[in-house]
Design a protein around this motif. Structure first.
Motif, short mmCIF file in Angstrom:
data_model
loop_
_atom_site.label_atom_id
_atom_site.label_comp_id
_atom_site.label_asym_id
_atom_site.label_seq_id
_atom_site.Cartn_x
_atom_site.Cartn_y
_atom_site.Cartn_z
N VAL A 102 50.49 33.94 31.50
CA VAL A 102 50.98 32.15 30.66
C VAL A 102 48.98 31.40 29.99
CG1 VAL A 102 51.01 29.56 32.04
CG2 VAL A 102 52.45 31.65 32.11
N LEU A 103 48.01 31.86 31.33
CA LEU A 103 47.01 31.51 30.87
C LEU A 103 46.07 32.94 30.12
CD1 LEU A 103 45.44 30.38 34.76
CD2 LEU A 103 46.35 28.96 32.94
N ASN A 104 46.76 33.43 30.56
CA ASN A 104 46.21 34.93 28.80
C ASN A 104 44.56 35.40 29.90
OD1 ASN A 104 46.34 36.99 26.74
ND2 ASN A 104 45.16 35.65 25.86
N ILE A 119 44.22 36.53 43.63
CA ILE A 119 43.08 36.69 44.07
C ILE A 119 42.36 36.92 42.56
CG2 ILE A 119 41.20 37.18 45.01
CD1 ILE A 119 42.15 37.28 47.68
N ALA A 120 43.06 38.17 41.95
CA ALA A 120 42.55 38.29 40.87
C ALA A 120 42.74 38.28 39.47
CB ALA A 120 44.01 39.78 40.84
N VAL A 121 43.86 36.84 39.44
CA VAL A 121 44.23 36.43 38.80
C VAL A 121 42.86 34.34 38.41
CG1 VAL A 121 46.00 34.17 37.65
CG2 VAL A 121 46.34 36.36 38.38
N GLY A 122 43.17 34.17 39.70
CA GLY A 122 41.71 33.82 39.64
C GLY A 122 40.29 33.77 39.53
N ALA A 123 40.51 35.28 39.98
CA ALA A 123 38.93 35.77 39.63
C ALA A 123 38.80 35.85 38.21
CB ALA A 123 39.18 37.03 39.44
N ALA A 124 39.86 36.18 37.73
CA ALA A 124 39.97 36.53 35.70
C ALA A 124 40.09 35.38 35.10
CB ALA A 124 40.82 37.36 35.41
N LEU A 125 40.77 34.27 35.93
CA LEU A 125 40.45 33.09 35.12
C LEU A 125 38.97 32.44 34.79
CD1 LEU A 125 41.90 30.70 33.98
CD2 LEU A 125 41.99 29.60 36.30
N GLY A 126 37.97 32.85 36.13
CA GLY A 126 37.00 32.37 36.38
C GLY A 126 35.99 33.13 35.02
N SER A 127 36.42 34.12 34.57
CA SER A 127 36.09 35.23 33.84
C SER A 127 36.13 34.45 32.10
CB SER A 127 36.09 36.74 33.80
OG SER A 127 35.28 36.95 34.94
N LYS A 128 37.47 33.97 32.51
CA LYS A 128 38.09 33.56 30.33
C LYS A 128 37.05 32.57 30.51
CE LYS A 128 41.72 31.44 28.12
NZ LYS A 128 42.53 32.06 27.77
N LEU A 129 36.63 31.03 31.66
CA LEU A 129 35.85 30.31 32.20
C LEU A 129 34.29 30.67 31.22
CD1 LEU A 129 37.49 27.86 34.51
CD2 LEU A 129 38.70 28.30 32.01
N ARG A 130 33.56 31.01 32.01
CA ARG A 130 32.68 31.11 31.45
C ARG A 130 32.40 32.29 30.55
NH1 ARG A 130 32.84 31.99 37.35
NH2 ARG A 130 32.78 34.34 37.06
N ASN A 131 32.81 32.94 30.19
CA ASN A 131 33.52 33.39 28.67
C ASN A 131 32.42 34.84 29.08
OD1 ASN A 131 33.62 34.83 26.18
ND2 ASN A 131 32.72 33.05 25.36
N ASP A 132 32.45 35.49 30.01
CA ASP A 132 31.25 37.13 31.09
C ASP A 132 31.79 38.16 30.38
OD1 ASP A 132 33.29 37.22 32.54
OD2 ASP A 132 32.21 35.96 33.99
N GLY A 133 32.85 38.09 29.51
CA GLY A 133 33.02 39.46 29.08
C GLY A 133 34.04 40.51 30.70
N LYS A 150 42.67 52.23 30.03
CA LYS A 150 40.98 52.20 29.36
C LYS A 150 41.29 51.54 28.28
CE LYS A 150 36.68 52.81 27.28
NZ LYS A 150 37.00 52.36 26.77
N VAL A 151 43.42 51.84 28.13
CA VAL A 151 43.95 51.07 27.13
C VAL A 151 44.36 49.21 27.72
CG1 VAL A 151 45.78 50.70 25.58
CG2 VAL A 151 44.67 53.26 25.95
N ALA A 152 44.43 49.50 28.88
CA ALA A 152 44.52 48.11 29.21
C ALA A 152 43.51 47.00 29.78
CB ALA A 152 45.43 48.32 30.54
N ILE A 153 42.89 48.24 30.04
CA ILE A 153 41.17 47.56 29.97
C ILE A 153 40.63 46.84 28.96
CG2 ILE A 153 38.58 47.33 31.12
CD1 ILE A 153 40.14 49.88 33.07
N ASP A 154 39.90 47.51 28.08
CA ASP A 154 39.78 47.07 26.64
C ASP A 154 40.58 45.80 26.06
OD1 ASP A 154 37.94 48.95 26.28
OD2 ASP A 154 39.06 50.19 25.31
N ARG A 155 41.93 46.10 26.19
CA ARG A 155 42.79 44.81 25.46
C ARG A 155 42.59 43.54 26.80
NH1 ARG A 155 48.08 43.62 26.97
NH2 ARG A 155 49.00 42.40 25.58
N ALA A 156 42.49 43.35 27.69
CA ALA A 156 42.08 42.44 28.40
C ALA A 156 40.98 41.92 27.60
CB ALA A 156 41.76 42.59 29.52
N ARG A 157 40.04 42.72 27.91
CA ARG A 157 38.68 42.45 27.33
C ARG A 157 38.23 41.24 26.43
NH1 ARG A 157 34.60 44.63 30.45
NH2 ARG A 157 35.05 46.10 30.87
N ASP A 158 39.43 42.66 25.42
CA ASP A 158 39.78 41.79 23.99
C ASP A 158 39.72 40.35 23.64
OD1 ASP A 158 38.11 44.08 23.09
OD2 ASP A 158 40.03 45.38 22.25
N GLY A 159 40.59 39.84 25.21
CA GLY A 159 41.10 39.21 24.45
C GLY A 159 42.69 38.58 25.02
#
Ligand SMILES: Cc1ncc(C[n+]2csc(CCOP(=O)(O)OP(=O)(O)O)c2C)c(N)n1
Length: 304
Positions: A148-150, A108-122, A203-212
């Motif tokens: 795989v989907l980064n 579910i989390a990966v699906g939500a994050a994929l949605g964020s990536k596709l919408r580019n909502d940060g 914070k390090v992990a979240i910043d990393r994720a937010r930076d793509g």
């Protein structure tokens, strides 16, 4: 952390007084993990939760009164009183829902994050899961796909030492926090009872994720001070072990650290405790005064 602890202590009293029914899984002893991680998230970010979800809900900004009303089974609760303790969702605060199925939050989390990536909502999604999700297929598939989907997701394993009565070391062939490289992502084991360390590493992990830069896997080592549910007498572990971990209580450690650093005084902490007590009393009054769902609402909001 105090809000989480006191919410659950009050819920236990109400449960034993037969004011609520169903399952009740306590997060007591693990408060630093949800608190540290959610403090590193932005308001619009998402989390997925587990069957032990009160801490995640509160740390992500849920209202205590609506949570208490849900536990009491009243219409004013987050799920109209039909979900109870294990199914609290609060999309407005970014909480995509607690979940009684071990490991189910990972995809579910990966699906939500994929949605964020596709919408580019940060936005970033944090997936909380227990150590007993580590051996599940949902974990392997979900973490692999996230990589795989980064997608912007952080996997946070709460290793509270047990999956029901089974010790983590018996169920997991290798620590969850050692497995990141196998999925092409960084991973680490951290002290889940140290709210400052949890915040910094999250914070390090979240910043990393937010930076793509993709997902991170964190294993927060903590301890479930109570039984698996309110009905569990903890017969499978000894008092010495429990006492050792109570000495590592995250709230007491926080208090010692802030007093030592002179960041807060005893009086200031007592004032915080007083505010929490007031909020708990209000939550209980709100729940007790709220109506029960009626029979004609039984099919509302349910996919049948
Ligand atoms: C897929 C699945 N298998 C088994 C169960 C039964 N079950 C409920 S909680 C639990 C253990 C959970 O342990 P963990 O994930 O480590 O979380 P904790 O309870 O320690 O917070 C199990 C096996 C379940 N709910 N879902």
């Amino acid at each position: 952390m105090r809000r989480i602890r006191r919410f659950e202590e009050a819920a236990e009293v109400a449960y034993r007084a037969a004011k609520m029914r169903g399952a009740l899984h306590f997060y007591i002893g693990e408060e630093a993990t949800a608190t540290g991680v959610c403090a590193a998230l932005n308001e619009g970010d998402f989390i997925t939760s587990t069957h032990r979800g009160h801490g995640h809900c509160i740390a992500k900004g849920a209202r205590l009164d609506k949570m208490m009303a849900e536990l009491y089974g009243r219409t004013t609760g987050y799920c109209g009183g039909k979900g109870g303790s294990m199914h609290i969702a609060d999309v407005a605060s970014g909480n995509l829902g607690a979940n009684g199925i071990v490991g189910a939050g990972v995809p579910i989390a990966v699906g939500a994050a994929l949605g964020s990536k596709l919408r580019n909502d940060g936005k970033v999604t944090v997936c909380f899961f227990g150590d007993a999700a580590g051996p599940t297929g949902a974990f392997h598939e979900g973490v692999n796909m996230g990589s795989v989907l980064n997608v912007p997701v952080v996997f946070v394993c709460e290793n509270n030492q047990y999956g029901m009565a089974t010790h983590t070391e018996y169920a997991n062939a290798a620590p969850v926090g050692d497995r990141g490289p196998a999925y092409g992502m960084p991973s680490e084991r951290i002290d889940g009872n140290d709210v400052f360390q949890v915040y910094e590493r999250a914070k390090v992990a979240i910043d990393r994720a937010r930076d793509g830069e993709g997902p991170t896997l964190i294993e927060a080592v903590t301890y479930r001070q109570k039984g698996h549910t309110i009905h569990d007498s903890k017969g499978y572990r000894d008092e010495e072990e429990i006492a050792k971990w109570i000495a590592q209580d995250p709230i007491e450690r926080f208090k010692r650290a802030v007093l030592e650093a002179k960041a807060l005084t005893e009086d200031e902490m007592q004032a915080i405790d007083g505010e929490v007590e007031e909020a708990i009393t209000q939550a209980e009054e709100f729940a007790e005064a709220s109506p029960w769902p009626t029979l004609d609402a039984i099919e509302q909001d349910v996919y049948v």
